[in-house]
Design a protein around this motif. Structure first.
Motif, PDB file in Angstrom:
ATOM      1  N   GLU A   1      -1.428 -20.146  -9.559  1.00  0.00           N
ATOM      2  CA  GLU A   1      -2.236 -19.607 -10.690  1.00  0.00           C
ATOM      3  C   GLU A   1      -3.991 -18.850  -9.652  1.00  0.00           C
ATOM      4  N   SER A   2      -4.235 -19.432  -8.814  1.00  0.00           N
ATOM      5  CA  SER A   2      -5.615 -19.138  -8.179  1.00  0.00           C
ATOM      6  C   SER A   2      -5.089 -17.667  -8.741  1.00  0.00           C
TER       7      SER A   2
ATOM      8  N   GLU B   1      -8.767 -25.359  -4.302  1.00  0.00           N
ATOM      9  CA  GLU B   1      -7.524 -25.263  -4.144  1.00  0.00           C
ATOM     10  C   GLU B   1      -6.469 -24.183  -4.111  1.00  0.00           C
TER      11      GLU B   1
ATOM     12  N   GLU C   1       3.685 -19.482   1.167  1.00  0.00           N
ATOM     13  CA  GLU C   1       4.379 -20.205  -0.324  1.00  0.00           C
ATOM     14  C   GLU C   1       3.605 -19.131  -0.368  1.00  0.00           C
ATOM     15  N   LEU C   2       2.567 -18.774  -0.686  1.00  0.00           N
ATOM     16  CA  LEU C   2       1.664 -17.693  -1.896  1.00  0.00           C
ATOM     17  C   LEU C   2       1.039 -16.239  -1.991  1.00  0.00           C
TER      18      LEU C   2
ATOM     19  N   SER D   1      -7.273 -25.692   1.239  1.00  0.00           N
ATOM     20  CA  SER D   1      -6.281 -26.709   0.806  1.00  0.00           C
ATOM     21  C   SER D   1      -7.176 -27.226   0.422  1.00  0.00           C
ATOM     22  N   ALA D   2      -6.054 -28.546  -0.432  1.00  0.00           N
ATOM     23  CA  ALA D   2      -7.035 -29.893  -0.814  1.00  0.00           C
ATOM     24  C   ALA D   2      -7.657 -30.637  -0.041  1.00  0.00           C
TER      25      ALA D   2
ATOM     26  N   GLU E   1       3.496 -15.103  -4.532  1.00  0.00           N
ATOM     27  CA  GLU E   1       3.016 -15.423  -5.541  1.00  0.00           C
ATOM     28  C   GLU E   1       1.200 -14.418  -5.884  1.00  0.00           C
TER      29      GLU E   1
ATOM     30  N   LYS F   1      -3.668 -22.566  -5.354  1.00  0.00           N
ATOM     31  CA  LYS F   1      -2.248 -22.658  -6.173  1.00  0.00           C
ATOM     32  C   LYS F   1      -1.921 -20.969  -6.724  1.00  0.00           C
TER      33      LYS F   1
END
Lengths: 349, 349
Positions: free
Chosen positions: B64-65, B60, B83-84, B41-42, B87, B62
């Motif tokens: 794109e990570s 963090e 969520e990720l 997390s951030a 992705e 994301k």
């Protein structure tokens, strides 16, 4: 109770965890005590205990100690009961014994008053108080037995260290402190005082209570199995137990699976039945996160039942979570209840 | 494993209790890592973690990570995975997800390598790591299923607080200290972070893990029930669970009752079978007080089984006591094992 009649009561093991609770409970119940004799080992003799505002000196338990005693509550270990309970009976006392010494003796009633009070009528001087983990379970099972019949019980226990005595409580607390502070420690008492090996109880769960039997079950597990059959008068009842000691000071919990002799029963019916049954407090409201826990049971006499669920597969199967203070309903309170029943049924000499 | 091939690995939730164990296990296993991307997390981003002697800065997480990542191990909560993980898959990564987000999704394999490694071949980018309490149970059950067939499972768990995260561990320790010193405290996390009520865990046993479902079972209990059927490929298997949180830091224990599809099996046969089965260490010698305990399981990857007893009444019934480190076999080690299996079976793109 018979009006005005009073009794000479003896407590054997008066300085122990259960003995102390017995004395407190006799006072709280205003049991008709004419005289209270407090007995212990030679080591603890001479200590003073307050009962109804008066100090009583604890004496060493000897055969002669029971002269004139009407009712003797024993909780000083099996060997003391084996030696002195018959001496007390010979001198005219009725013994309520909280050890395992006589529980499975055929002529000795094994009594939980909510379940089998009538068995007291067959006593021959000694009445046995069942094992703590057995008592709370049979209080919850008796209403199910009466209404539906019982086929099989599988119980996994979550037992407090106070069942192993005051030294075990001290060991747990000292160990817990040592773990938190990163200090060394050597387990010396738990799981079983005098057994070959000792293990950490702090932040652990130990699947051994009492010594192992040849069949791989522990003595505690066999107590739950055999005592349940005797109290419920059903030698055909299938009972299996796994007994586990936890880092909890007081309050035993039990995860109980029950198969009834009747199909089609709903969980709601069982909740209603248990909520109206003697000695039970239903605490079963998942929507409000209400369920019994050991920490909430301390100092209370009830057996708390919750988490009642119908098995998802077997129509006659149900799951219950049963919690009680192991020193009270599991020991001292059940013993004093037996004494009260003896008075009520006029079974003291 | 394919010779010389190396992989860009990402760990999502790198600063959490399980994430830390994942990084440690990747290093210990000498997993063929070309690059290690650590995500969080951030709030936790910027922290540094050592891997094979080099410091890696946590970033963090994301979408794109995941560019260029071959395999991503997720353990940052269900909402992060939901969520990720897609992705990551869109960018070509294979995800091993340690949350409950995708476990019951039909197209997502739910894998314990000792049990159903072959299911990995059907993966569509995401592989789910089962719930900690499920994993250790199915490791013990799989050999019984293969040899005898399984009919019914009834499990009562004894679960450690580390399964609820690092904050829960802190709460338990602070509460324990407060109880020992007679100080006040206010439970704020356990039994379930974000649920309406919070209860004492120190010196207590709490029969709630995760939130309650409408049927009276908790989500943790339903996870054990549904995941076990999916992993063992047997929708007819009867499974019931009662899940209980204990004041234990790490190491889940389970009291498991099993009914086999075969009669006449002896406890000794089951002991021999399990002693030769993958991922299992048999620790079952009552005469020497040898049995598994949570405190002994910490830091070990095995599933420890002991207290094996034949039911005294039902010929096809057996009782087992199953213990494992919930952060390792229950989480990090099982995830890394899945990653190794993916490499071995050539299932990474």
């Amino acid at each position: 109770m018979e009006a005005n009649k009073t009794y000479h009561v003896a407590v054997v093991g008066a300085t122990g965890a259960v003995g102390q609770q017995m004395i407190k409970t006799l006072e709280e119940q205003d049991f008709p005590v004419s005289k209270l004799t407090l007995l212990s080992s030679a080591r603890s003799a001479g200590r003073k205990v307050t009962f109804k505002g008066k100090q009583i000196t604890v004496q060493e338990a000897k055969p002669e100690s029971f002269e004139g005693v009407d009712i003797a509550l024993f909780s000083a270990g099996g060997s003391v009961s084996k030696e002195l309970a018959p001496e007390a009976v010979n001198r005219g006392a009725v013994v309520v014994d909280n050890t395992s010494a006589f529980r499975m003796t055929p002529k000795v009633p094994l009594v939980v008053p909510e379940v089998n009070e009538e068995d007291l009528k067959k006593h021959n001087g000694i009445i046995a108080n069942p094992n703590c983990s057995t008592i709370q379970m049979v209080v919850a099972l008796q209403p199910l037995k009466e209404k539906y019949g019982l086929k099989k019980i599988i119980v996994s226990t979550y037992q407090a260290v106070s069942g192993a005595g005051a030294n075990a409580i001290d060991e747990m607390k000292q160990q817990t402190k040592a773990v938190l502070e990163g200090e060394e420690f050597t387990p010396e008492i738990l799981p079983v005082k005098g057994d070959k090996k000792h293990y950490q109880i702090a932040f652990n769960a130990v699947p051994q209570i009492d010594v192992f039997q040849d069949n791989g079950f522990t003595f505690e597990e066999m107590k739950m199995i055999n005592e349940t059959k005797k109290i419920l008068h059903d030698e055909q009842l299938q009972v299996a137990a796994t007994c586990v000691r936890l880092p909890v000071e007081t309050g035993h919990a039990e995860s109980v699976y029950v198969e009834l002799n009747k199909a089609g029963v709903k969980a709601k019916e069982i909740q209603e039945l248990l909520s109206e049954s003697p000695g039970i407090v239903l605490k079963d409201n998942p929507a409000e996160q209400e369920y019994p826990m050991p920490a909430d049971s301390v100092g209370k006499r009830d057996v708390f039942v919750g988490r009642i669920r119908k098995d998802l597969d077997r129509d006659n199967g149900f799951h219950l979570w049963v919690v009680s203070d192991n020193l009270l309903k599991g020991a001292a309170w059940n013993s004093v209840q037996i004494a009260e029943s003896l008075v009520k049924l006029n079974l003291l000499k």
